[in-house]
Design an enzyme around this catalytic site. Structure first.
Site, PDB file in Angstrom:
ATOM      1  N   HIS A 584       0.850  -1.182   0.000  1.00  0.00           N
ATOM      2  CA  HIS A 584       0.000   0.000   0.000  1.00  0.00           C
ATOM      3  C   HIS A 584       0.891   1.240   0.000  1.00  0.00           C
ATOM      4  O   HIS A 584       2.118   1.151   0.124  1.00  0.00           O
ATOM      5  CB  HIS A 584      -0.895   0.023   1.243  1.00  0.00           C
ATOM      6  N   ASP A 586       0.936   5.306   1.826  1.00  0.00           N
ATOM      7  CA  ASP A 586       0.389   5.895   3.048  1.00  0.00           C
ATOM      8  C   ASP A 586      -0.509   7.103   2.832  1.00  0.00           C
ATOM      9  O   ASP A 586      -1.235   7.490   3.749  1.00  0.00           O
ATOM     10  CB  ASP A 586       1.523   6.278   3.995  1.00  0.00           C
ATOM     11  N   HIS A 656       4.750  -0.014  -0.124  1.00  0.00           N
ATOM     12  CA  HIS A 656       5.482  -0.854   0.815  1.00  0.00           C
ATOM     13  C   HIS A 656       4.523  -1.802   1.526  1.00  0.00           C
ATOM     14  O   HIS A 656       3.300  -1.633   1.481  1.00  0.00           O
ATOM     15  CB  HIS A 656       6.218   0.008   1.850  1.00  0.00           C
ATOM     16  N   ARG A 666       6.636  -9.341  16.416  1.00  0.00           N
ATOM     17  CA  ARG A 666       7.386  -8.231  15.814  1.00  0.00           C
ATOM     18  C   ARG A 666       6.775  -6.922  16.290  1.00  0.00           C
ATOM     19  O   ARG A 666       5.593  -6.657  16.068  1.00  0.00           O
ATOM     20  CB  ARG A 666       7.295  -8.335  14.287  1.00  0.00           C
TER      21      ARG A 666
END
Length: 712
Positions: A584, A586, A656, A666
């Site tokens: 996507h 931002d 990204h 994570r």
């Protein structure tokens, strides 16, 4: 609202909608077919199927998910059929004259409403209210998420062909899903399947249109005519369904309906405008392929453009003339088609009056209604005070991709072939000077890669932004304040069903709880104040670094700050083929098919820069990746570790995503920034106030003078 607007409204409401019994196919408005037994709500079946999948009962998962998809389709069909049925049986009456003049019209509206409720309740086997679903579930079905679960369940049951079919159906609506594409290739290689896969949710009018284009390009004009005519019949039927579904409940953008205090006519007008804009947008909906944001340009007019030449090539000059005149209803100044009209008229026999040949009947009412809708929406926007800009639905440069724009026999000197460039688009431009390489401001920070080394624009990778001790402390903060689904309406797995998502904002870490004449900082007292303050401080440190490194001439403000953790769910990592976070951008809507990123809502168009500050590396997978705008070609891959920070500009130049986290947890601090102070993060401003209070208290403890008026 002005009198002319109300007259337009009444005229539009009373304009008869095309029925299946219209010139499209000669059939009458259908009686809704009775349903055997009550229809089970598709959201309940979906929830049951997903629960069965997670519990390892794959046979029940397949059964309930397939039933949910059937129920979803059946519900849409019932609503559409009932809308057509009631429109035919309960036509709206024009208002009369004198006292009570409006009563016949509203009586007809009430009769239509009663017909719709009765019809749906009868066919559904119960009240229609049972089939009201949440926006999240509706979104999942629109994005074909159930097929993602289905393909995995079918794999577990060793039903490879059905898994391929489900995977392909999901991928057609999610073309950015790289892992799914790879899985389909793996499935095909394993099963040795060469035949084209079936899209179970394919739109018939698009399939017929594509077939027509294929036959046209092969100079098989008889077959092309067959498929283009079929595509038009299906298009108008799909349009009726789209418009009927728009008549369902509407969500008002500017206020909650139950709190709305408008009068009778204002409330009616506001609600009807919501419905009308939705119906007006159906032309865009029908021209947009699944998973795409941009419609096929000039889609409906192109049917008639192809048909006018195909009919000419088979010697049916009257039909060619009808289609050419139909095309001119969209583009009356198209010189090529105007020349074609003159040419076709010259081919008619002496007994046929060219003036008697009019544009296609199936299109005339459609265009009339579309224009009337546009005029009414524009008038209502002025009268009711909302903004509306009429889109250009029929982009004139979307022409046929062939050399037969003008038939043989017409003077082609200087004729231009209108077509779209199919080449790859250049990366989007950023509306400011691009610079980088400014000072990093803090000692011990290590520069790793710049934009060129990361194969992109406005990118930087840094290490040692956090120390090992700070990483451990932040991880401890995360365990104390994280909320499942924070930022995603509480959805446990907003991006993938194979991971749990948790998050928290800066303000949550500094939340104040008042009581007993004291104030406690730290989220309900669960984390030390020093640790909560660290979250605030390191995000401010990141902001300063980004602002300095990219050498920005104006202040960079926080737009959103979010501590996030992604945890791999045990027992669900076999044959993972998805991303932890899909590709996507931002601040714009990524359209991989068009190599475009649309900077329009619901994207956060005000975001200018982004950063991710990592807290740990004791997990597997989870690499951050940049891609080209096709969402497939990876340009850089970054392995997270304690203290590492990646920052980049937020637009379509930097698509990204995050690869699957297959073991462990994570964690990172995600930061988005804006150059526009109007879009400053509200929670950050509140957090600033909390920090100011804390600093004031610390000064007081050390005996500093404090103005009593400044205390809370």
């Amino acid at each position: 609202m002005r009198e002319s607007t109300w007259m337009s409204l009444l005229l539009l409401l009373l304009l008869p909608a095309p029925q299946r019994g219209s010139p499209q196919d000669g059939r009458q408005s259908p009686e809704p077919e009775p349903e055997r037994g009550p229809l089970q709500p598709f959201d309940l079946l979906y929830a049951s199927g997903v629960a069965a999948y997670y519990s390892g009962d794959y046979e029940r998962a397949v059964r309930d998910l397939e039933a949910a998809l059937r129920s979803y389709r059946r519900l849409r069909d019932i609503r559409t059929r009932c809308a057509r049925h009631c429109a035919a049986r309960r036509p709206l009456a024009p208002p009369g004259a004198g006292p009570g003049a409006e009563l016949p019209f509203f009586r007809a509206v009430l009769e239509r409403a009663r017909c719709s409720r009765s019809c749906q309740s009868q066919r559904l086997g119960g009240p229609a209210s049972r089939h009201s679903v949440s926006e999240d579930v509706r979104s999942d079905f629109q994005r074909r998420v159930p097929y993602n679960y289905l393909q995995r369940a079918y794999i577990k049951l060793n039903q490879l062909e059905k898994a391929m079919e489900a995977a392909h159906t999901f991928f057609m609506a999610n073309p950015e899903h790289m892992e799914m594409q790879q899985s389909i290739e793996d499935y095909k290689a394993t099963a040795r399947v060469e035949a084209p896969l079936v899209d179970r949710e394919a739109k018939p009018h698009l399939e017929s249109y594509n077939a027509g284009v294929k036959h046209y390009e092969a100079d098989d004009f008889e077959a092309a005519i067959k498929y283009f005519e079929q595509a038009l019949r299906e298009y108008f039927n799909e349009d009726m369904e789209c418009r009927a579904l728009c008549e369902g409940p509407q969500r008002f953008e500017e206020y909650e309906y139950l709190r709305y205090k408008g009068g009778l006519y204002e409330a009616i007008a506001d609600h009807y405008m919501q419905v009308l804009v939705c119906q007006h947008e159906c032309v865009r909906e029908l021209a947009t392929r699944p998973g795409r944001l941009s419609p096929i340009e000039n889609f409906l007019p192109l049917h008639y453009d192809y048909l006018q030449f195909a009919y000419y090539r088979v010697g049916e000059y009257v039909k060619a003339l009808e289609c050419a005149k139909a095309y001119l209803m969209f583009h009356p100044n198209d010189e090529d088609v105007l020349d074609n009209v003159d040419f076709y008229e010259s081919l008619l026999d002496d007994t046929t009056d060219p003036a008697s040949i009019e544009a296609r009947e199936d299109l005339t009412a459609f265009v009339k209604r579309h224009k009337l809708e546009a005029e009414l929406i524009k008038s209502a926007a002025e009268g009711l005070g909302f903004s509306y800009a009429e889109p250009n639905y029929w982009v004139s440069y979307g022409g046929r991709q062939d050399e037969n724009r003008v038939p043989s026999g017409v003077n082609m000197d200087g004729t231009e072939v209108h077509g779209l460039s199919m080449g790859k688009k250049l990366p989007p431009k950023i509306g400011r000077d691009l610079r980088e390489g400014g000072p990093l401001l803090y000692e011990n920070i290590t520069f790793v890669y710049n934009s060129e080394q990361l194969n992109g624009t406005q990118r930087v990778l840094l290490d040692n932004v956090l120390s090992e001790e700070q990483c451990r402390e932040l991880h401890s903060v995360a365990s104390g304040i994280m909320l499942v689904g924070d930022g995603y309406r509480g959805k446990t797995s907003p991006h993938t069903p194979n991971e749990k998502f948790e998050g928290a904002t800066v303000l949550k870490a500094l939340k104040i709880r008042k009581g007993h004449n004291c104030e406690m900082f730290g989220y309900e007292g669960r984390v030390p104040l020093k640790s909560a303050r660290l979250f605030y401080d390191i995000s401010e440190k990141a902001r300063k670094i980004v602002e300095s490194y990219f050498m920005l001439n104006s202040t960079l403000y926080f737009s959103y700050t979010h501590m996030v953790c992604r945890t791999a769910l045990s027992g669900q990592q076999d044959r993972r083929n998805d991303l932890s976070h899909p590709i996507h951008a931002d601040n714009c809507l990524l359209d991989p098919e068009a190599n475009e990123c649309w900077k329009e809502p619901p994207a956060y168009t005000f975001r200018d820069y982004s950063a991710l500050l990592y807290m740990n590396d004791d997990f597997e997978g989870g690499e951050f990746i940049f891609t080209e705008m096709d969402a497939k070609t990876v340009t850089a891959s970054i392995k997270p570790k304690c203290g590492r920070m990646i920052s980049f500009s937020s637009g379509g130049e930097n698509p990204h995503g995050v690869k699957a986290v297959t073991r462990g947890q994570r964690c990172a601090v995600a930061l988005w920034f804006t150059l526009d102070p109007l879009y400053r993060e509200l929670e950050r401003i509140q957090a600033d106030e909390v920090i100011a209070i804390l600093d004031q208290e610390q000064r007081g403890k050390h005996g500093l003078n404090i103005n009593p008026k400044d205390e809370l």
